[in-house]
Design an enzyme around this catalytic site. Structure first.
Site, PDB file in Angstrom:
ATOM      1  N   ASP A  46       0.736 -14.355   4.701  1.00 18.01           N
ATOM      2  CA  ASP A  46       1.839 -13.928   5.577  1.00 18.01           C
ATOM      3  C   ASP A  46       1.450 -14.157   7.038  1.00 18.01           C
ATOM      4  OD1 ASP A  46       0.033 -11.868   5.930  1.00 18.01           O
ATOM      5  OD2 ASP A  46       1.485 -10.250   5.630  1.00 18.01           O
ATOM      6  N   SER A  47       0.234 -14.682   7.245  1.00 16.35           N
ATOM      7  CA  SER A  47      -0.164 -15.148   8.584  1.00 16.35           C
ATOM      8  C   SER A  47       0.764 -16.269   9.044  1.00 16.35           C
ATOM      9  CB  SER A  47      -1.622 -15.623   8.587  1.00 16.35           C
ATOM     10  OG  SER A  47      -1.842 -16.551   7.536  1.00 16.35           O
ATOM     11  N   ASP A  85       1.027 -14.215  -0.759  1.00 19.67           N
ATOM     12  CA  ASP A  85       0.754 -12.971  -0.032  1.00 19.67           C
ATOM     13  C   ASP A  85       2.022 -12.129   0.049  1.00 19.67           C
ATOM     14  OD1 ASP A  85      -0.845 -11.280   1.407  1.00 19.67           O
ATOM     15  OD2 ASP A  85      -0.965 -12.551   3.195  1.00 19.67           O
ATOM     16  N   LYS A 114      -1.319 -11.402  -3.575  1.00 18.66           N
ATOM     17  CA  LYS A 114      -2.247 -10.548  -2.834  1.00 18.66           C
ATOM     18  C   LYS A 114      -1.429  -9.457  -2.169  1.00 18.66           C
ATOM     19  CE  LYS A 114      -4.067 -11.758   1.338  1.00 18.66           C
ATOM     20  NZ  LYS A 114      -3.585 -10.663   2.203  1.00 18.66           N
ATOM     21  N   GLU A 116      -1.912  -5.853   0.464  1.00 18.76           N
ATOM     22  CA  GLU A 116      -2.807  -5.053   1.298  1.00 18.76           C
ATOM     23  C   GLU A 116      -2.816  -3.604   0.818  1.00 18.76           C
ATOM     24  OE1 GLU A 116      -1.893  -5.500   5.461  1.00 18.76           O
ATOM     25  OE2 GLU A 116      -1.996  -7.686   5.366  1.00 18.76           O
ATOM     26  N   GLU A 179     -11.537  -7.818   5.104  1.00 22.74           N
ATOM     27  CA  GLU A 179     -11.287  -8.359   6.450  1.00 22.74           C
ATOM     28  C   GLU A 179     -11.889  -7.448   7.512  1.00 22.74           C
ATOM     29  OE1 GLU A 179      -7.279  -9.651   7.147  1.00 22.74           O
ATOM     30  OE2 GLU A 179      -7.635 -10.029   9.279  1.00 22.74           O
TER      31      GLU A 179
HETATM   32  O1  KIV Z   1      -2.208 -13.786   5.719  1.00 26.13           O
HETATM   33  C1  KIV Z   1      -3.375 -14.232   5.739  1.00 26.13           C
HETATM   34  O2  KIV Z   1      -3.649 -15.354   6.162  1.00 26.13           O
HETATM   35  C2  KIV Z   1      -4.439 -13.354   5.239  1.00 26.13           C
HETATM   36  C3  KIV Z   1      -5.850 -13.800   5.438  1.00 26.13           C
HETATM   37  C4  KIV Z   1      -6.267 -13.587   6.837  1.00 26.13           C
HETATM   38  C5  KIV Z   1      -6.769 -13.152   4.488  1.00 26.13           C
HETATM   39  O3  KIV Z   1      -4.158 -12.326   4.718  1.00 26.13           O
END
Ligand code: KIV
Length: 261
Positions: A46-47, A85, A114, A116, A179
């Protein structure tokens, strides 16, 4: 067609003393490069909110956007295990909605999701894994909590990290991203759980490492946290190339004879 990396491959690599590589990917360009380099896991992070959309954080990213990017990455990167994510808001309101969103990631081509959080998402992770959805946990600094933490912060809560990591492993997560955790603590967490840890700013004691594609290739010179290693200066080289092109157009040296019909 190369065989896609599986969860079992990841666990086997770690059990054999190897280290796992993970890089984010969002589009055909990044997915093809990550694939060609033989990276083990591609994280559709989600970056994308900051790297592609130019936002200050990841909070505005939607499920629809994540599914769009996940489909592209899964199609253009046939080798790595693809992790989707789960964006902010996609798993917090109800377990049923979270499962349905995770299912949609797998339908878009992801091999895992993934999310959080630690013990707070333990029951949800257990439900997902029972439903056949492989899960990667994410502990330490969790960017979706940026408003609560008042920015990116090193997470030094050792006991908390150990308990949350154990809870995620017990719930069936097959790996955990750590992280911004001090190296010594990340090493202890790695030793304590029987699933691979993948660090970003968490030192060399993790079972693997993850970096953001655009950051590691030098697209964003203004972003330079201590944990980041820049493997090339994309921004500098691309800027010089664009300036050269502008000058060539203006002085008439492009296109030359060999570029013309
Ligand atoms: O969204 C992302 O790129 C991440 C990584 C920094 C682990 O969660």
């Amino acid at each position: 067609m190369p065989k896609r990396t599986t969860i079992r491959d990841i666990q086997k690599k770690v059990d054999g003393g190897g280290r796992v590589s993970m890089v984010t990917a969002y589009d055909a360009f990044s997915a093809r490069l990550v694939d060609a380099a033989g990276i083990d896991m591609a994280l559709v992070g989600d970056s994308v909110g900051s790297t592609v959309q130019g936002r200050a954080d990841t909070l505005a990213v939607t499920m629809q956007q994540m599914l769009y990017h996940t489909e592209i990455v899964a199609r253009c990167a046939p080798g790595p295990l693809v992790v989707g994510d789960m964006p902010f808001g996609s798993f917090q309101s109800s377990p049923d909605e979270a499962i349905s969103n995770a299912v949609n990631f797998l339908k878009a081509g992801a091999n895992a999701v993934k999310l959080e959080g630690g013990a707070a998402v333990g029951a949800l992770v257990a439900r997902m894994t029972r439903a056949g959805i492989p899960v990667v946990g994410h502990l330490g600094y969790t960017p979706q909590s940026v408003n609560q933490t008042s920015g990116a912060r090193l997470n030094k809560e050792k006991e908390d990290l150990l308990q949350n990591a154990q809870r995620l492993a017990d719930a069936g997560a097959f790996a955990i991203v750590l992280e911004m955790v001090p190296a010594a603590i990340a090493k202890e967490v790695t030793a304590a759980v029987n699933i691979p840890t993948i660090g970003i700013g968490a030192g060399a004691g993790c079972d693997g490492q993850v970096l953001v594609f655009f950051d590691m290739l030098g697209f964003s010179p203004e972003f330079s946290p201590r944990f980041l290693k820049r493997y090339m200066d994309f921004h500098g080289q691309a800027l010089a190339a664009l300036k050269q092109y502008k000058s060539d157009v203006e002085d008439g040296s492009f296109p030359a004879k060999e570029h013309s019909y």
